[in-house]
Design a protein around this motif. Structure first.
Motif, PDB file in Angstrom:
ATOM      1  N   VAL A 254       0.827  -1.203   0.000  1.00 19.86           N
ATOM      2  CA  VAL A 254       0.000   0.000   0.000  1.00 19.86           C
ATOM      3  C   VAL A 254       0.867   1.260   0.000  1.00 19.86           C
ATOM      4  O   VAL A 254       1.972   1.278   0.531  1.00 19.86           O
ATOM      5  CB  VAL A 254      -0.963   0.021   1.207  1.00 19.86           C
ATOM      6  CG1 VAL A 254      -1.948  -1.131   1.120  1.00 19.86           C
ATOM      7  CG2 VAL A 254      -0.201  -0.030   2.529  1.00 19.86           C
ATOM      8  N   GLN A 255       0.326   2.297  -0.621  1.00 16.59           N
ATOM      9  CA  GLN A 255       0.982   3.601  -0.677  1.00 16.59           C
ATOM     10  C   GLN A 255      -0.030   4.646  -0.243  1.00 16.59           C
ATOM     11  O   GLN A 255      -1.151   4.693  -0.768  1.00 16.59           O
ATOM     12  CB  GLN A 255       1.480   3.879  -2.099  1.00 16.59           C
ATOM     13  CG  GLN A 255       2.207   5.209  -2.258  1.00 16.59           C
ATOM     14  CD  GLN A 255       2.625   5.473  -3.705  1.00 16.59           C
ATOM     15  OE1 GLN A 255       2.087   4.885  -4.638  1.00 16.59           O
ATOM     16  NE2 GLN A 255       3.580   6.361  -3.894  1.00 16.59           N
ATOM     17  N   ASP A 256       0.355   5.506   0.698  1.00 15.50           N
ATOM     18  CA  ASP A 256      -0.574   6.512   1.211  1.00 15.50           C
ATOM     19  C   ASP A 256      -0.511   7.798   0.395  1.00 15.50           C
ATOM     20  O   ASP A 256      -1.494   8.206  -0.213  1.00 15.50           O
ATOM     21  CB  ASP A 256      -0.271   6.795   2.680  1.00 15.50           C
ATOM     22  CG  ASP A 256      -1.176   7.884   3.244  1.00 15.50           C
ATOM     23  OD1 ASP A 256      -2.340   7.959   2.810  1.00 15.50           O
ATOM     24  OD2 ASP A 256      -0.726   8.652   4.102  1.00 15.50           O
ATOM     25  N   ARG A 257       0.638   8.442   0.373  1.00 14.74           N
ATOM     26  CA  ARG A 257       0.770   9.708  -0.349  1.00 14.74           C
ATOM     27  C   ARG A 257       1.237   9.409  -1.779  1.00 14.74           C
ATOM     28  O   ARG A 257       2.315   8.863  -1.993  1.00 14.74           O
ATOM     29  CB  ARG A 257       1.777  10.615   0.360  1.00 14.74           C
ATOM     30  CG  ARG A 257       1.829  12.030  -0.200  1.00 14.74           C
ATOM     31  CD  ARG A 257       2.866  12.861   0.536  1.00 14.74           C
ATOM     32  NE  ARG A 257       2.501  13.085   1.915  1.00 14.74           N
ATOM     33  CZ  ARG A 257       1.740  14.102   2.319  1.00 14.74           C
ATOM     34  NH1 ARG A 257       1.265  14.961   1.435  1.00 14.74           N
ATOM     35  NH2 ARG A 257       1.471  14.247   3.611  1.00 14.74           N
ATOM     36  N   TRP A 258       0.424   9.799  -2.750  1.00 17.25           N
ATOM     37  CA  TRP A 258       0.685   9.407  -4.134  1.00 17.25           C
ATOM     38  C   TRP A 258       1.921  10.102  -4.687  1.00 17.25           C
ATOM     39  O   TRP A 258       2.068  11.310  -4.619  1.00 17.25           O
ATOM     40  CB  TRP A 258      -0.517   9.714  -5.020  1.00 17.25           C
ATOM     41  CG  TRP A 258      -0.243   9.478  -6.489  1.00 17.25           C
ATOM     42  CD1 TRP A 258      -0.263  10.397  -7.488  1.00 17.25           C
ATOM     43  CD2 TRP A 258       0.079   8.227  -7.100  1.00 17.25           C
ATOM     44  NE1 TRP A 258       0.023   9.811  -8.688  1.00 17.25           N
ATOM     45  CE2 TRP A 258       0.249   8.471  -8.488  1.00 17.25           C
ATOM     46  CE3 TRP A 258       0.258   6.933  -6.618  1.00 17.25           C
ATOM     47  CZ2 TRP A 258       0.575   7.466  -9.392  1.00 17.25           C
ATOM     48  CZ3 TRP A 258       0.586   5.924  -7.521  1.00 17.25           C
ATOM     49  CH2 TRP A 258       0.744   6.199  -8.884  1.00 17.25           C
TER      50      TRP A 258
END
Length: 524
Positions: A254-258
């Protein structure tokens, strides 16, 4: 709930879904427990902060949280609202909710205070899970305030940056009545034209049907890691990321800040093979510089793109930028669906359609060209808005989607826009979809939305709103481009507005009502 609400015909369909294996009748927690037993040390989840958990570590961490949930009053049928960013604790909280038999109610971490209050008033959560702080915003405090505004007396579990958990006990007072039907497994929220979010109710079976459909169509399993930059609090991230990973046993990254360069690095490092994301994510990855010594997304076998229109010109570019990746339009809703192209479809079909339905999904075109659907992956109602839900059903149980569409002779979906996006010019209904697809291919256009703007004589005029790529084109250039590419004259743009950015939903859809307001306020 499904068998109780509907008539005998619908009960017969439910029996058929079970017979065909689309409704396995198994909780996601029970299924995942078997995966943990079989492969305890295999990777389960990784986030952009470099943290990872194995299946056993995820199961054990969720067990600790589940004990915490139970001590604070959450049990079978209670709602646990999860408002966390894309990090490993999201999956821990979600699995903990499943393990105590609670109903997860997921919202993006960036959800505004008014929407939170409306969502809490509808779902009456027993526990709310939020970050103490997210991107400089006191998220847990905002969640507590929203709960107080809604009259909800939920306890709040705040996740501190250090990884510790801090509990804020529920205020004493009268508890909101719990209204979630017994068979509901997950509540997801979607926008409404009235401004009040719609609480979309799914069962474990309706969501399993979607996971099964993708697993079979794209050959997913424990060896196909899933990359998810879409918010896990949104339906795309929850269904095709969090739930799909637990269903298949695949690692979830998962990645939060694109950030597109970081996305390419994360995907390569974890050898991600599957993702589902909105059009802006795909656009940014197409434009990003490739990593040294390898094609972009070299391990990514499947990229499903939806949430906003995907221009054919963008799909054409992906074949050059991601030569190892099959990219197809994903059409679906928080309410379910869905359609995609299978991986053996020819490029011309992939570029011109929104794909074929997953097994069991029936599509029908009803009045005014509106698309309706029914099938094993379709939701079972709106919590607290049953009249709205019933108003959108046909007599034989098809759900009216609000999309304008056609279905070709081979069952493939051709999208034509949204009913509410129609431009009424001189008494003629005009869908913006064809012009948007055309102008998206212009070299000076990075993003495009076509809207109607008020006109005293015709009612509305056709306005192209663009984010320019390097230089802004003139209106006559766009008209000439539309003419050269076969757009009928009645659909040519009559006005051009250049903006710095588009207002968007967490799923990446352009908020056209907000865009119309912005244009009207800028040019009254």
């Amino acid at each position: 709930m499904q068998d109780a609400i509907f008539d005998s015909e619908t009960s017969a369909r439910a029996a058929e879904y079970r017979r065909r294996g689309w409704w396995p009748g198994e909780s996601l927690a029970a299924r995942y427990a078997q995966i943990v037993k079989a492969n305890p040390d295999a990777p389960a989840i990784a986030d952009a902060h470099g943290r990872t958990l194995s299946h056993r570590e995820l199961w054990d961490a969720a067990g600790e949280w589940a004990e915490d949930f139970a001590r604070h009053g959450a049990g079978a049928g209670d709602v646990v609202a999860i408002i966390l960013p894309n990090q490993i604790e999201w999956q821990v909280a979600f699995l903990a909710a499943l393990r105590v038999g609670a109903v997860a109610a997921s919202l993006p971490a960036t959800t505004d205070a008014d929407t939170l209050a409306d969502a809490f008033a509808t779902s009456a959560p027993r526990i709310i899970v939020a970050a103490e702080e997210h991107r400089g915003h006191p998220a847990a405090e905002a969640a507590r305030d929203a709960a107080a505004t809604s009259g909800c007396d939920a306890g709040v579990l705040a996740l501190v940056a250090s990884g510790a958990r801090r509990w804020y006990d529920a205020p004493q007072g009268e508890r909101l009545e719990q209204r979630v039907p017994d068979t509901i497994d997950h509540i997801m929220f979607t926008s409404s034209t009235t401004g009040r979010p719609k609480a979309v109710m799914h069962t474990a079976d309706t969501l399993a049907a979607l996971n099964i459909g993708f697993t079979e169509r794209y050959g997913l399993g424990p060896d196909t890691p899933i990359f998810m930059p879409s918010p896990l609090g949104h339906s795309v991230g929850a269904i095709h990321g969090a739930r799909l990973a637990l269903f298949t046993g695949a690692p979830l990254v998962v990645q939060d800040r694109w950030d597109p360069e970081e996305a390419l690095r994360l995907s390569a490092a974890h050898r991600c093979a599957f993702t589902a994301a909105a059009t802006p994510f795909l656009t940014d990855l197409v434009d990003a510089d490739p990593p040294a010594g390898a094609p972009k997304l070299a391990n990514m076998r499947t990229f499903l793109c939806g949430g906003a229109p995907v221009p054919p010109a963008l799909l054409d570019r992906t074949r050059h930028e991601f030569p190892e990746t099959f990219v197809t339009v994903l059409w679906g809703m928080t309410e379910g669906g869905v359609t995609t192209c299978p991986p053996d479809d020819p490029p011309e079909r992939v570029a011109s359609t929104a794909g074929a339905p997953l097994p069991g999904l029936e599509l029908r075109i009803v009045e005014e060209g509106e698309l309706a659907m029914r099938g094993p992956g379709v939701f079972v109602g709106y919590l607290g808005q049953d009249e709205l839900y019933q108003s959108l059903l046909t007599p034989d149980g098809f759900f009216r989607t609000g999309d304008l569409a056609e279905v070709d002779g081979e069952g493939y979906l051709l999208l034509r826009g949204r009913l509410k996006d129609l431009i009424v010019r001189g008494g003629v209904n005009i869908s913006p979809a064809r012009l948007e697809d055309c102008l998206a291919g212009h070299p000076a256009v990075r993003e495009i939305a076509v809207i109607g703007t008020p006109d005293d004589r015709l009612g509305e005029r056709i306005c192209a709103v663009i984010v320019a790529d390097h230089f802004a084109p003139a209106l006559d250039e766009l008209v000439a481009w539309a003419r050269e590419h076969g757009v009928p004259q009645r659909q040519w743009p009559e006005r051009l507005e250049v903006v710095e950015s588009m207002p968007r939903t967490p799923a990446g859809k352009i908020r056209k009502p907000d865009l119309r307001t912005r244009i009207a306020e800028a040019h009254p």
